[in-house]
Design a protein around this motif. Structure first.
Motif, PDB file in Angstrom:
ATOM      1  N   THR A 176       0.817  -1.206   0.000  1.00 24.16           N
ATOM      2  CA  THR A 176       0.000   0.000   0.000  1.00 24.16           C
ATOM      3  C   THR A 176       0.852   1.256   0.000  1.00 24.16           C
ATOM      4  OG1 THR A 176      -1.702  -1.201   1.236  1.00 24.16           O
ATOM      5  CG2 THR A 176      -1.895   1.190   1.172  1.00 24.16           C
ATOM      6  N   LYS A 255      -3.849   3.992   8.266  1.00 27.41           N
ATOM      7  CA  LYS A 255      -4.024   3.002   7.201  1.00 27.41           C
ATOM      8  C   LYS A 255      -4.691   1.757   7.758  1.00 27.41           C
ATOM      9  CE  LYS A 255      -0.996   0.016   6.070  1.00 27.41           C
ATOM     10  NZ  LYS A 255      -1.856  -1.186   6.154  1.00 27.41           N
ATOM     11  N   TRP A 256      -5.853   1.449   7.192  1.00 26.93           N
ATOM     12  CA  TRP A 256      -6.601   0.252   7.581  1.00 26.93           C
ATOM     13  C   TRP A 256      -6.822   0.199   9.095  1.00 26.93           C
ATOM     14  CZ3 TRP A 256      -5.274  -4.965   4.734  1.00 26.93           C
ATOM     15  CH2 TRP A 256      -6.097  -5.072   3.606  1.00 26.93           C
ATOM     16  N   HIS A 259     -11.575   0.952   9.534  1.00 27.62           N
ATOM     17  CA  HIS A 259     -12.503  -0.133   9.177  1.00 27.62           C
ATOM     18  C   HIS A 259     -12.598  -1.204  10.266  1.00 27.62           C
ATOM     19  CE1 HIS A 259      -9.634  -3.266   7.096  1.00 27.62           C
ATOM     20  NE2 HIS A 259      -9.122  -2.811   8.221  1.00 27.62           N
ATOM     21  N   ASP A 288      -8.116   3.707   3.353  1.00 26.02           N
ATOM     22  CA  ASP A 288      -9.104   2.672   3.622  1.00 26.02           C
ATOM     23  C   ASP A 288      -9.937   2.431   2.375  1.00 26.02           C
ATOM     24  OD1 ASP A 288     -10.239   0.878   5.577  1.00 26.02           O
ATOM     25  OD2 ASP A 288      -9.904   2.446   7.070  1.00 26.02           O
ATOM     26  N   GLU A 319     -16.544  -1.971   6.311  1.00 20.22           N
ATOM     27  CA  GLU A 319     -16.121  -1.157   5.182  1.00 20.22           C
ATOM     28  C   GLU A 319     -17.237  -0.162   4.902  1.00 20.22           C
ATOM     29  OE1 GLU A 319     -13.176  -1.406   4.446  1.00 20.22           O
ATOM     30  OE2 GLU A 319     -12.614  -3.462   4.998  1.00 20.22           O
ATOM     31  N   GLN A 346      -7.161   0.097  -1.413  1.00 22.20           N
ATOM     32  CA  GLN A 346      -7.729   1.209  -0.678  1.00 22.20           C
ATOM     33  C   GLN A 346      -7.645   2.516  -1.472  1.00 22.20           C
ATOM     34  OE1 GLN A 346      -4.943  -0.503   0.193  1.00 22.20           O
ATOM     35  NE2 GLN A 346      -5.012  -1.171   2.323  1.00 22.20           N
TER      36      GLN A 346
END
Length: 354
Positions: A176, A255-256, A259, A288, A319, A346
């Motif tokens: 990512t 980041k992430w 969710h 995300d 999500e 994402q």
């Protein structure tokens, strides 16, 4: 037989075929896990060209591999496009080569999904999937039903799972961050300090600091996570709880993370982010999924799958569509935002307090 009856019969047959396929969907992921555990992609890659089954078997860490079993696993993985097979020009025996898919299974590659394949298909993360119907009937948390505690407490008390989880997250972070650095170059201009909330062992913030040396990076995560983090130039590690407070900085990077949490929890996190950044020129950079339930994009189906992963593994995570993101951002104190597409699963959601 009437044409309408033939049409209905064909449709029912196709429907039956679909159910058989989905029923055994787990076989694909287990075969994929097997390939990673055996290092098949790495073995083929070490030769630099397609090789025979006997060469794959002889390169394994085993005195007596079952070549028949291996051939059947490879037959399925070739069918699925993970590997490619072509006949030997003289003997006609199959030679197995890499595809663009199996290159993501190389364990020593700079960018690899191998640790994520191992993590997601381990017995611990798989167990909560058997609790989905109970979650529908009773509510509650699937991971807790399977293991007696929520995932973060389980990781804290279980070093083996903690390492498995961190390695899985670290490999996806590398993928990512490459996409972020290529498509979001201007986004870090003017940022002198950056806090990576839920930054794990610091993989992502370290790459950001390498690409933008003017930034002081702060990796912020739970104490048991940062305790295992290596030292990186230009990066500080701080243990804490994002629901209590977040270290002050020009920008917050997540980041992430969002969710994993319910709307209510996300609003709490965002309010703490709001307190940690300057009134003017401060921003939150969220990486995300922006869910497209009817989308035809490369990762849109995976987004829906990940939404169920959130049901299986988190305490209310989900999500979100753009409408859902807008709602929690506004409630968290961020009146403006924009969505930036990157070449990854994402997107970037850049949010500003004013």
């Amino acid at each position: 037989m009437a044409k309408e009856e033939l049409g209905e019969e064909e449709a029912m047959l196709r429907g039956q075929a679909d159910i058989w396929q989905y029923m055994f969907g787990f076989v694909d992921s287990m075969a994929l896990k097997c390939a990673v555990e055996l290092g098949i992609a790495d073995i083929i890659n070490s030769y630099g060209h397609p090789i025979a089954l006997s060469q794959i078997a002889s390169s394994m860490d085993s005195p007596s591999p079952d070549i028949n079993c291996l051939s059947r696993i490879m037959r399925l993985l070739v069918r699925k496009g993970i590997f490619i097979s072509s006949p030997h020009p003289e003997s006609g025996d199959p030679l197995y080569g890499l595809t663009h898919s199996s290159k993501w299974l190389l364990r020593e590659a700079e960018l690899s999904l191998a640790p994520m394949v191992i993590m997601e298909n381990h017995q611990w993360p798989l167990a909560p999937w058997h609790c989905l119907s109970r979650c529908v009937k009773e509510g509650g948390i699937a991971f807790e039903k399977a293991h007696g505690s929520e995932i973060w407490n389980f990781a804290s008390a279980n070093p083996e799972f903690n390492n498995l989880f961190n390695e899985g997250m670290a490999c996806t972070s590398k993928i990512t961050i490459k996409a972020i650095l290529s498509a979001y170059k201007d986004g870090f201009q003017g940022v002198r300090s950056l806090v990576d909330v839920g930054g794990g062992t610091g993989t992502v913030v370290t790459e950001i600091v390498k690409a933008h040396p003017h930034i002081h990076g702060i990796c912020f995560d739970l104490p048991h996570v940062v305790a295992t983090a290596p030292k990186y130039p230009g990066v500080s590690h701080i243990g804490g709880d994002m629901f209590d407070a977040i270290p002050a900085a020009d920008a917050i990077f997540m980041k992430w993370i969002m969710h994993d949490w319910s709307d209510e929890d996300c609003v709490k996190i965002l309010k703490n982010c709001r307190k940690a950044i300057p009134e003017k020129n401060g921003k939150v950079i969220i990486v995300d999924v922006v869910l497209q339930p009817d989308g035809e994009g490369l990762f849109d189906n995976t987004g829906l799958v990940l939404d169920l992963v959130m049901v299986a593994h988190t305490s209310g995570g989900k999500e979100r569509t753009e409408v859902e993101w807008k709602k929690i951002l506004e409630e968290g104190g961020f009146s403006r935002y924009k969505i930036i597409k990157i070449p990854a699963l994402q997107s970037i959601i850049e949010a500003y307090p004013v």
